[in-house]
Design a protein around this motif. Structure first.
Motif, PDB file in Angstrom:
ATOM      1  N   MET A 101      -4.493  17.165 -11.381  1.00  0.00           N
ATOM      2  CA  MET A 101      -4.418  16.203 -10.474  1.00  0.00           C
ATOM      3  C   MET A 101      -3.917  14.717 -10.707  1.00  0.00           C
ATOM      4  O   MET A 101      -3.238  14.136 -10.160  1.00  0.00           O
ATOM      5  CB  MET A 101      -5.355  16.444  -9.384  1.00  0.00           C
ATOM      6  N   ALA A 102      -4.899  14.325 -11.714  1.00  0.00           N
ATOM      7  CA  ALA A 102      -4.606  12.983 -12.191  1.00  0.00           C
ATOM      8  C   ALA A 102      -3.341  12.738 -12.915  1.00  0.00           C
ATOM      9  O   ALA A 102      -2.544  11.477 -12.598  1.00  0.00           O
ATOM     10  CB  ALA A 102      -5.739  12.533 -13.127  1.00  0.00           C
ATOM     11  N   VAL A 150       0.890  -1.082  -0.005  1.00  0.00           N
ATOM     12  CA  VAL A 150       0.067  -0.146  -0.143  1.00  0.00           C
ATOM     13  C   VAL A 150       0.765   1.322   0.143  1.00  0.00           C
ATOM     14  O   VAL A 150       1.933   1.402   0.679  1.00  0.00           O
ATOM     15  CB  VAL A 150      -1.085   0.045   1.199  1.00  0.00           C
ATOM     16  N   ILE A 151       0.735   2.392  -0.769  1.00  0.00           N
ATOM     17  CA  ILE A 151       1.223   3.457  -1.031  1.00  0.00           C
ATOM     18  C   ILE A 151       0.450   4.628  -1.074  1.00  0.00           C
ATOM     19  O   ILE A 151      -0.721   4.818  -1.598  1.00  0.00           O
ATOM     20  CB  ILE A 151       2.146   3.468  -2.291  1.00  0.00           C
ATOM     21  N   ALA A 152       0.547   5.433   0.065  1.00  0.00           N
ATOM     22  CA  ALA A 152      -0.116   6.731   0.460  1.00  0.00           C
ATOM     23  C   ALA A 152       0.852   7.878  -0.048  1.00  0.00           C
ATOM     24  O   ALA A 152       1.996   7.821   0.235  1.00  0.00           O
ATOM     25  CB  ALA A 152      -0.622   6.818   1.897  1.00  0.00           C
ATOM     26  N   PHE A 153       0.197   8.727  -0.505  1.00  0.00           N
ATOM     27  CA  PHE A 153       1.038   9.961  -1.099  1.00  0.00           C
ATOM     28  C   PHE A 153       0.545  11.414  -1.208  1.00  0.00           C
ATOM     29  O   PHE A 153      -0.609  11.314  -1.001  1.00  0.00           O
ATOM     30  CB  PHE A 153       1.551   9.785  -2.438  1.00  0.00           C
ATOM     31  N   ASP A 154       1.163  12.572  -0.778  1.00  0.00           N
ATOM     32  CA  ASP A 154       0.702  13.829  -0.968  1.00  0.00           C
ATOM     33  C   ASP A 154       0.972  14.104  -2.518  1.00  0.00           C
ATOM     34  O   ASP A 154       2.108  14.177  -3.017  1.00  0.00           O
ATOM     35  CB  ASP A 154       1.319  14.719  -0.258  1.00  0.00           C
ATOM     36  N   ASN A 155      -0.190  14.653  -3.090  1.00  0.00           N
ATOM     37  CA  ASN A 155      -0.087  14.917  -4.582  1.00  0.00           C
ATOM     38  C   ASN A 155       0.611  16.398  -4.651  1.00  0.00           C
ATOM     39  O   ASN A 155       0.782  16.975  -3.555  1.00  0.00           O
ATOM     40  CB  ASN A 155      -1.383  15.021  -5.136  1.00  0.00           C
ATOM     41  N   VAL A 213      -0.141  10.252 -11.721  1.00  0.00           N
ATOM     42  CA  VAL A 213       0.377   9.424 -12.798  1.00  0.00           C
ATOM     43  C   VAL A 213       2.027   9.467 -12.687  1.00  0.00           C
ATOM     44  O   VAL A 213       2.751   8.552 -12.667  1.00  0.00           O
ATOM     45  CB  VAL A 213      -0.113   9.601 -14.194  1.00  0.00           C
ATOM     46  N   LEU A 214       2.316  10.706 -12.955  1.00  0.00           N
ATOM     47  CA  LEU A 214       3.895  11.172 -12.739  1.00  0.00           C
ATOM     48  C   LEU A 214       4.498  10.754 -11.307  1.00  0.00           C
ATOM     49  O   LEU A 214       5.529  10.058 -11.259  1.00  0.00           O
ATOM     50  CB  LEU A 214       4.147  12.789 -12.658  1.00  0.00           C
ATOM     51  N   ILE A 231      -7.726   8.955 -14.221  1.00  0.00           N
ATOM     52  CA  ILE A 231      -6.667   7.880 -14.322  1.00  0.00           C
ATOM     53  C   ILE A 231      -6.929   6.735 -14.927  1.00  0.00           C
ATOM     54  O   ILE A 231      -6.398   6.067 -16.029  1.00  0.00           O
ATOM     55  CB  ILE A 231      -5.640   7.578 -12.981  1.00  0.00           C
ATOM     56  N   ALA A 232      -7.962   6.074 -14.625  1.00  0.00           N
ATOM     57  CA  ALA A 232      -8.403   4.796 -15.144  1.00  0.00           C
ATOM     58  C   ALA A 232      -8.716   4.791 -16.518  1.00  0.00           C
ATOM     59  O   ALA A 232      -8.370   3.837 -17.364  1.00  0.00           O
ATOM     60  CB  ALA A 232      -9.364   4.303 -14.327  1.00  0.00           C
TER      61      ALA A 232
END
Length: 326
Positions: A128-129, A106-111, A133-134, A159-160
């Motif tokens: 934001m999407a 699991v990976i959580a991140f701040d955009n 992806v970046l 993204i999907a």
């Protein structure tokens, strides 16, 4: 009225701030000390046993440093967490993250521009999407699953649609399609609830994420306590400019006149929410489930609202794992 967003974000900061006993350093100082700027996810590292102990790392791409935390097994398709409006790393329920990480990476991140991540937050969901992806590709990942909550669910849909080879499966919680009923009112509702929280000395998330019943209030208090379990190296609060940009992006998403063409999202999607979501009305969840070609609907959680997956974490986690592993 122009001062309301400023006051709202100030109140959000006051309600969310947690100070460790015996530690008087500001959150930014603690975080910068913890952040390992040289440890991107491209080499093996120890996976912590719980989210509250997960190290905050950073990966750089195109001049932006994205802050993130990860835990769980080293193998398998990673699950990327996309947070709600004004949310940072510390706004994920540790019961949900730990439960998922028991069997999944699991990976959580701040955009971009949020929390400890650098740069400026864009004011459209589409941008934001692209930033998300970046970040994903900067970690060297060529396939991921997504869990998008509220605004994070808007981002997950884009993204999907735009990266079908990158995204394997999607979980959408407390969210809706572009132009969905009531979504354009989320910014005003958020500001009103935050100002009311300031007057009543109540965390606005209690009214925004949970019902006003006795059961809902108990669930809200329990959730708030879980968010305080991490007492050191906490994330930075969202800044006022980022908060404003997110509000603008959500309003644009909600005001889109033409219905989203959900038929282009071909990945399997699990859809979940509470039956009484005040922020993104629950009818949007039913609409997603009806229009997505390969959707599964979790029966709406009773006496629950926008934070339904947090209130019912003991039911949501095994359902989500089963979906991801099927």
């Amino acid at each position: 009225m122009r001062e309301q967003p400023c006051l709202a974000i100030k109140v959000l900061h006051q309600r969310q701030q947690v100070t460790a006993s015996g530690n008087e350093k500001c959150p930014e100082t603690r975080h910068q000390k913890d952040l390992d700027m040289s440890a991107p996810r491209n080499s093996p590292s120890h996976s912590p046993s719980s989210y509250k102990n997960a190290t905050t790392r950073s990966v750089s791409v195109r001049g932006v440093d994205f802050a993130y935390r990860e835990l769980g097994p080293e193998d398998g398709v990673p699950l990327i967490l996309l947070i709600h409006l004004a949310g940072v790393l510390d706004n994920w329920d540790p019961r949900v993250v730990d439960g998922l990480a028991a069997r999944r990476r699991v990976i959580a991140f701040d955009n971009r521009g949020v929390g400890a991540s650098s740069g400026f937050t864009p004011d459209t969901i589409e941008a934001m999407a692209r930033d998300a992806v970046l970040f994903i590709r900067a970690l060297g990942l060529d396939q991921v699953d997504l869990l998008g909550l509220s605004m994070g669910g808007f981002i997950a849909q884009i993204i999907a649609e735009e990266e079908p080879r990158l995204v394997r499966k999607v979980i959408l919680a407390g969210t809706g399609p572009a132009g969905g009923p009531g979504i354009d009112r989320v910014p005003a509702l958020t500001i009103r609830a935050t100002l009311k929280g300031a007057l009543t000395r109540q965390d606005p998330k209690l009214s925004l994420f949970f019902t006003e019943t006795a059961n809902g209030r108990r669930a809200g208090r329990a959730f708030r306590e879980r968010l305080t379990e991490r007492t050191h190296h906490r994330d930075k609060d969202i800044s006022l400019p980022s908060f404003r940009a997110q509000l603008k992006a959500i309003k644009r998403w909600g005001r889109r006149q033409a219905p989203s063409d959900l038929s282009v999202i071909r990945q399997p999607v699990l859809v979940a929410n509470g039956e009484n979501d005040r922020m993104v009305p629950s009818q949007n969840t039913l609409d997603l489930a009806a229009r997505l070609p390969r959707s599964e609907l979790v029966p709406l959680y009773p006496d629950a609202g926008h934070g339904g997956i947090f209130q019912y974490h003991d039911e949501f986690v095994p359902r989500a794992l089963g979906f991801l592993e099927s």
